[in-house]
Design an enzyme around this catalytic site. Structure first.
Site, PDB file in Angstrom:
ATOM      1  NE  ARG A   1      -3.970  -2.072   0.146  1.00 43.14           N
ATOM      2  CZ  ARG A   1      -3.951  -3.316  -0.383  1.00 43.14           C
ATOM      3  NH1 ARG A   1      -2.887  -3.767  -1.012  1.00 43.14           N
ATOM      4  NH2 ARG A   1      -5.001  -4.095  -0.273  1.00 43.14           N
TER       5      ARG A   1
ATOM      6  CB  SER B   1      -9.020  -2.305   3.638  1.00 43.55           C
ATOM      7  OG  SER B   1      -9.193  -3.597   3.104  1.00 43.55           O
TER       8      SER B   1
ATOM      9  CD  GLU C   1      -6.213   0.486   1.588  1.00 47.12           C
ATOM     10  OE1 GLU C   1      -5.886  -0.632   2.010  1.00 47.12           O
ATOM     11  OE2 GLU C   1      -7.032   0.651   0.666  1.00 47.12           O
TER      12      GLU C   1
END
Ligand code: FAD
Ligand code: EPU
Length: 345
Positions: free
Chosen positions: A162, A232, A328
């Site tokens: 990420r 998420s 995130e």
């Protein structure tokens, strides 16, 4: 370049209400540089957006939003590879379908990820055993001030979990305008994750993997067209061996994903569920029942509802497991992005 009304509600998959000073749709690089210079002249911030599937607006944005719709897919080939040059404003899932329809395999594990192709390198999108970095050849980056285009090789993008250079050195003043993908003609199925391990590597087709991935995703993840969410909400935390051993002594069934450097990735969704938070609500925001890592806009949530819920979840997980989750999702305030961890502290 077209100008829209100024509501951002349809431009973020959380579907929270927020206004921008101005919203433009960019269909070529010149539109992006013009938007940058206009923002500079007006002393306003500029925010680039793809499909708003990884952002949370904390309130109104006091500047210009440039919606990236630079289109085009060009396919060339060598003896061993397909080479795709894709405009940053193409939809990612449609690209996956287009490739499959043209018998180009390799993207099927990344089916149904919302958003634009140009956003994919920013957090190095990943799912079901594959990350973009393994398919990325290069990223074309526009310097918004000079109009110069830089081509970064995959190595230069500094991809991580990420993570990429686009969240750091190239976060301000640059726009991704195209992505180059490199897909081997000698296709190797990736069957390491979730229900994919049940498929037979000797006979499986790319279409079967695509179907299996879509089915798994639909069973867990809410469709943003029906229920606002940004996937998420937190990254899976990476902890050292000492911490993981202490946790495993208490929770032997906890999922763990050992990393090459000796650290261990934990499943944030498991931690949130075990903290008893599935279905927990604050205002109109809730923890998703099928996947506790996803926060949803259940009932006209405001961004403050989502922030309050995100803070509560983070605090509860820390209290129970001594692990601090990091979002995130990118938090956007009036003048641009703010540090999401600080916003929740
Ligand atoms: P946006 O949200 O519009 O933008 C994200 C960030 O990039 C913002 O900071 C924005 O300012 C910046 N940005 C946008 N375009 C540009 C540009 N051209 N140049 C420079 N900066 C730009 N992600 C995964 O990795 N794996 C998953 O499995 C996954 N599943 C998801 C499931 C759901 C239901 C949802 C809603 C999200 C999921 N995501 C997943 C997150 C999301 O899909 C990805 O992060 C996606 O790449 C975001 O694309 P976007 O175009 O919507 O980006
Ligand atoms: N789990 C639970 N309870 C939950 C959710 C998960 O116990 O409520 C457990 C699962 O049983 C499994 C483990 O946690 O043992 C991992 O769950 P899952 O396979 O659903 O994956 P994830 O770690 O929650 C990550 C990505 C997703 C990606 C999937 C599939 C992150 C932050 N998320 O989720 O990406 O689609 O793996 O590869 O890495 C996104 O980034 O937005 C996203 C959706």
């Amino acid at each position: 370049m077209s100008t829209h009304d100024t509501s951002l509600k349809h431009l973020n998959t959380f579907s929270v209400e927020a206004q921008a000073a101005q919203i433009i749709t960019a269909t070529c690089s010149e539109h992006l540089t013009q938007a940058w210079h206009l923002a500079q002249k007006n002393h306003q911030p500029l925010l680039l957006l793809g499909e708003g599937s990884n952002v949370l607006f904390l309130g109104n944005f006091d500047g210009i939003v440039a919606v990236n719709r630079l289109k085009g897919i060009e396919i060339t080939q060598t003896d061993s590879e397909w080479l795709l040059h894709v405009g940053a404003g193409e939809n990612w899932h449609q690209l996956v379908c287009f490739a499959l329809d043209n018998n180009i395999a390799g993207l099927e594990n990344l089916a149904l990820i919302p958003g634009c192709v140009g956003s994919a390198p920013i957090q190095n999108i990943g799912a079901y055993g594959i990350e973009l970095r393994s398919l990325c050849d290069y990223v074309d980056l526009l310097n918004l001030d000079s109009g110069e285009v830089l081509r970064l090789s995959a190595i230069d993008c500094l991809f991580g979990y990420r993570e990429s250079i686009f969240k750091h050195a190239y976060r301000e003043g640059y726009a991704i305008i195209a992505v180059g993908l490199r897909l081997a003609k000698q296709w190797q199925p990736k069957l390491t994750y979730g229900d994919l391990i049940r498929l037979d590597a000797a006979t499986v087709t790319p279409r079967q993997i695509f179907d299996a991935v879509c089915a798994m995703r639909r069973s867990k993840l809410p469709d943003p067209a029906k229920t606002g969410n940004a996937g998420s909400f937190y990254k899976n935390p990476i902890v050292d061996a000492k911490r993981v051993n202490a946790l495993l002594a208490e929770y032997p069934n906890m999922p763990v994903y050992p990393q090459a450097d000796g650290n261990v990735k934990l499943a944030a969704g498991w931690l949130v569920e075990k903290a008893g938070l599935k279905g927990f609500k604050i205002g109109g925001a809730a923890v998703h029942q099928q996947q506790a890592l996803v926060l949803i806009n259940q009932d006209n949530a405001t961004s403050q509802d989502v922030v309050s819920l995100a803070r509560h979840v983070r605090d509860q997980v820390a209290e129970k497991f001594a692990v601090w989750l990091e979002p995130e999702v990118r938090f956007i305030a009036a003048q641009g992005e703010v540090n999401a961890v600080e916003a929740l502290s």
